[in-house]
Motif scaffolding. Structure first.
Motif, PDB file in Angstrom:
ATOM      1  N   LEU A   1       0.829  -1.212   0.000  1.00 51.21           N
ATOM      2  CA  LEU A   1       0.000   0.000   0.000  1.00 51.21           C
ATOM      3  C   LEU A   1       0.861   1.258   0.000  1.00 51.21           C
ATOM      4  O   LEU A   1       0.534   2.250  -0.653  1.00 51.21           O
ATOM      5  CB  LEU A   1      -0.933   0.003   1.209  1.00 51.21           C
ATOM      6  CG  LEU A   1      -2.054  -1.025   1.192  1.00 51.21           C
ATOM      7  CD1 LEU A   1      -2.761  -1.045   2.545  1.00 51.21           C
ATOM      8  CD2 LEU A   1      -3.038  -0.738   0.079  1.00 51.21           C
ATOM      9  N   GLU A   2       1.961   1.226   0.734  1.00 56.33           N
ATOM     10  CA  GLU A   2       2.860   2.374   0.801  1.00 56.33           C
ATOM     11  C   GLU A   2       3.518   2.648  -0.545  1.00 56.33           C
ATOM     12  O   GLU A   2       3.843   3.784  -0.862  1.00 56.33           O
ATOM     13  CB  GLU A   2       3.939   2.151   1.872  1.00 56.33           C
ATOM     14  CG  GLU A   2       3.418   2.201   3.287  1.00 56.33           C
ATOM     15  CD  GLU A   2       2.988   3.593   3.693  1.00 56.33           C
ATOM     16  OE1 GLU A   2       3.701   4.564   3.387  1.00 56.33           O
ATOM     17  OE2 GLU A   2       1.923   3.715   4.327  1.00 56.33           O
ATOM     18  N   ARG A   3       3.706   1.620  -1.337  1.00 58.23           N
ATOM     19  CA  ARG A   3       4.362   1.775  -2.632  1.00 58.23           C
ATOM     20  C   ARG A   3       3.401   2.260  -3.733  1.00 58.23           C
ATOM     21  O   ARG A   3       3.855   2.719  -4.767  1.00 58.23           O
ATOM     22  CB  ARG A   3       4.988   0.448  -3.062  1.00 58.23           C
ATOM     23  CG  ARG A   3       6.133   0.026  -2.186  1.00 58.23           C
ATOM     24  CD  ARG A   3       6.636  -1.359  -2.598  1.00 58.23           C
ATOM     25  NE  ARG A   3       7.579  -1.872  -1.653  1.00 58.23           N
ATOM     26  CZ  ARG A   3       8.901  -1.748  -1.767  1.00 58.23           C
ATOM     27  NH1 ARG A   3       9.408  -1.114  -2.807  1.00 58.23           N
ATOM     28  NH2 ARG A   3       9.701  -2.244  -0.856  1.00 58.23           N
ATOM     29  N   GLU A   4       2.103   2.144  -3.493  1.00 55.98           N
ATOM     30  CA  GLU A   4       1.128   2.581  -4.488  1.00 55.98           C
ATOM     31  C   GLU A   4       1.139   4.108  -4.554  1.00 55.98           C
ATOM     32  O   GLU A   4       1.186   4.787  -3.537  1.00 55.98           O
ATOM     33  CB  GLU A   4      -0.284   2.129  -4.118  1.00 55.98           C
ATOM     34  CG  GLU A   4      -0.502   0.647  -4.267  1.00 55.98           C
ATOM     35  CD  GLU A   4      -1.914   0.237  -3.896  1.00 55.98           C
ATOM     36  OE1 GLU A   4      -2.769   1.103  -3.622  1.00 55.98           O
ATOM     37  OE2 GLU A   4      -2.160  -0.979  -3.862  1.00 55.98           O
ATOM     38  N   PRO A   5       1.072   4.644  -5.789  1.00 57.47           N
ATOM     39  CA  PRO A   5       1.011   6.108  -5.896  1.00 57.47           C
ATOM     40  C   PRO A   5      -0.325   6.631  -5.355  1.00 57.47           C
ATOM     41  O   PRO A   5      -1.344   5.953  -5.460  1.00 57.47           O
ATOM     42  CB  PRO A   5       1.118   6.360  -7.404  1.00 57.47           C
ATOM     43  CG  PRO A   5       0.763   5.063  -8.048  1.00 57.47           C
ATOM     44  CD  PRO A   5       1.058   3.983  -7.058  1.00 57.47           C
ATOM     45  N   GLU A   6      -0.267   7.812  -4.768  1.00 58.27           N
ATOM     46  CA  GLU A   6      -1.498   8.402  -4.245  1.00 58.27           C
ATOM     47  C   GLU A   6      -2.329   8.927  -5.408  1.00 58.27           C
ATOM     48  O   GLU A   6      -1.801   9.430  -6.392  1.00 58.27           O
ATOM     49  CB  GLU A   6      -1.157   9.544  -3.284  1.00 58.27           C
ATOM     50  CG  GLU A   6      -0.536   9.051  -1.994  1.00 58.27           C
ATOM     51  CD  GLU A   6      -0.425  10.154  -0.973  1.00 58.27           C
ATOM     52  OE1 GLU A   6      -1.292  11.061  -0.970  1.00 58.27           O
ATOM     53  OE2 GLU A   6       0.513  10.103  -0.182  1.00 58.27           O
ATOM     54  N   PRO A   7      -3.660   8.781  -5.305  1.00 63.25           N
ATOM     55  CA  PRO A   7      -4.516   9.293  -6.383  1.00 63.25           C
ATOM     56  C   PRO A   7      -4.412  10.826  -6.473  1.00 63.25           C
ATOM     57  O   PRO A   7      -4.199  11.503  -5.462  1.00 63.25           O
ATOM     58  CB  PRO A   7      -5.922   8.859  -5.984  1.00 63.25           C
ATOM     59  CG  PRO A   7      -5.840   8.436  -4.564  1.00 63.25           C
ATOM     60  CD  PRO A   7      -4.397   8.168  -4.244  1.00 63.25           C
ATOM     61  N   ALA A   8      -4.566  11.333  -7.671  1.00 60.71           N
ATOM     62  CA  ALA A   8      -4.507  12.787  -7.882  1.00 60.71           C
ATOM     63  C   ALA A   8      -5.690  13.452  -7.177  1.00 60.71           C
ATOM     64  O   ALA A   8      -6.800  12.929  -7.191  1.00 60.71           O
ATOM     65  CB  ALA A   8      -4.538  13.091  -9.366  1.00 60.71           C
ATOM     66  N   GLN A   9      -5.424  14.570  -6.557  1.00 63.37           N
ATOM     67  CA  GLN A   9      -6.456  15.322  -5.858  1.00 63.37           C
ATOM     68  C   GLN A   9      -7.174  16.241  -6.846  1.00 63.37           C
ATOM     69  O   GLN A   9      -6.514  16.910  -7.649  1.00 63.37           O
ATOM     70  CB  GLN A   9      -5.845  16.154  -4.728  1.00 63.37           C
ATOM     71  CG  GLN A   9      -5.171  15.319  -3.652  1.00 63.37           C
ATOM     72  CD  GLN A   9      -6.176  14.472  -2.887  1.00 63.37           C
ATOM     73  OE1 GLN A   9      -7.271  14.917  -2.613  1.00 63.37           O
ATOM     74  NE2 GLN A   9      -5.783  13.261  -2.571  1.00 63.37           N
ATOM     75  N   PRO A  10      -8.512  16.291  -6.806  1.00 63.12           N
ATOM     76  CA  PRO A  10      -9.225  17.218  -7.701  1.00 63.12           C
ATOM     77  C   PRO A  10      -8.933  18.654  -7.328  1.00 63.12           C
ATOM     78  O   PRO A  10      -8.722  18.976  -6.164  1.00 63.12           O
ATOM     79  CB  PRO A  10     -10.702  16.873  -7.491  1.00 63.12           C
ATOM     80  CG  PRO A  10     -10.758  16.114  -6.204  1.00 63.12           C
ATOM     81  CD  PRO A  10      -9.383  15.538  -5.965  1.00 63.12           C
ATOM     82  N   ASN A  11      -8.931  19.533  -8.320  1.00 62.66           N
ATOM     83  CA  ASN A  11      -8.652  20.975  -8.071  1.00 62.66           C
ATOM     84  C   ASN A  11      -9.864  21.688  -7.605  1.00 62.66           C
ATOM     85  O   ASN A  11     -10.923  21.587  -7.791  1.00 62.66           O
ATOM     86  CB  ASN A  11      -8.096  21.640  -9.326  1.00 62.66           C
ATOM     87  CG  ASN A  11      -6.712  21.103  -9.646  1.00 62.66           C
ATOM     88  OD1 ASN A  11      -6.045  20.601  -8.763  1.00 62.66           O
ATOM     89  ND2 ASN A  11      -6.311  21.222 -10.888  1.00 62.66           N
TER      90      ASN A  11
END
Length: 84
Positions: free
Chosen positions: A74-84
């Protein structure tokens, strides 16, 4: 009236725990959460279990390893992009 100690058979306990595991996996999937199949991660023997439910220290170490591997993934998974 004589009341005797009664126990579930090992077969019944395994069947019931398999049902619990299946429901837990369904809930995790529905919630988008990871699920760890500890029955697959920990050998079903008396080195790893005191009985059919409770881990020995060796079994608990295997649980810890499985959880650590999941957290590491889980730590290695990229974080999802945050909406603007």
């Amino acid at each position: 009236m004589c009341i005797r100690d009664s126990y579930y058979t090992s077969r019944l306990v395994r069947e019931l725990m398999a049902r619990v595991d299946a429901v837990a996996a369904e809930v995790a999937a529905a919630e988008g959460a990871p699920a760890i199949d500890l029955r697959a991660a920990v050998p079903s023997d008396f080195e790893h279990y005191y009985d059919f439910l409770h881990h020995t220290p060796k079994g608990a170490a295997e649980v810890g390893r499985a959880v650590a591997e999941c957290v590491d993934e889980l730590e290695r998974e990229p974080e999802p992009a945050q909406p603007n």
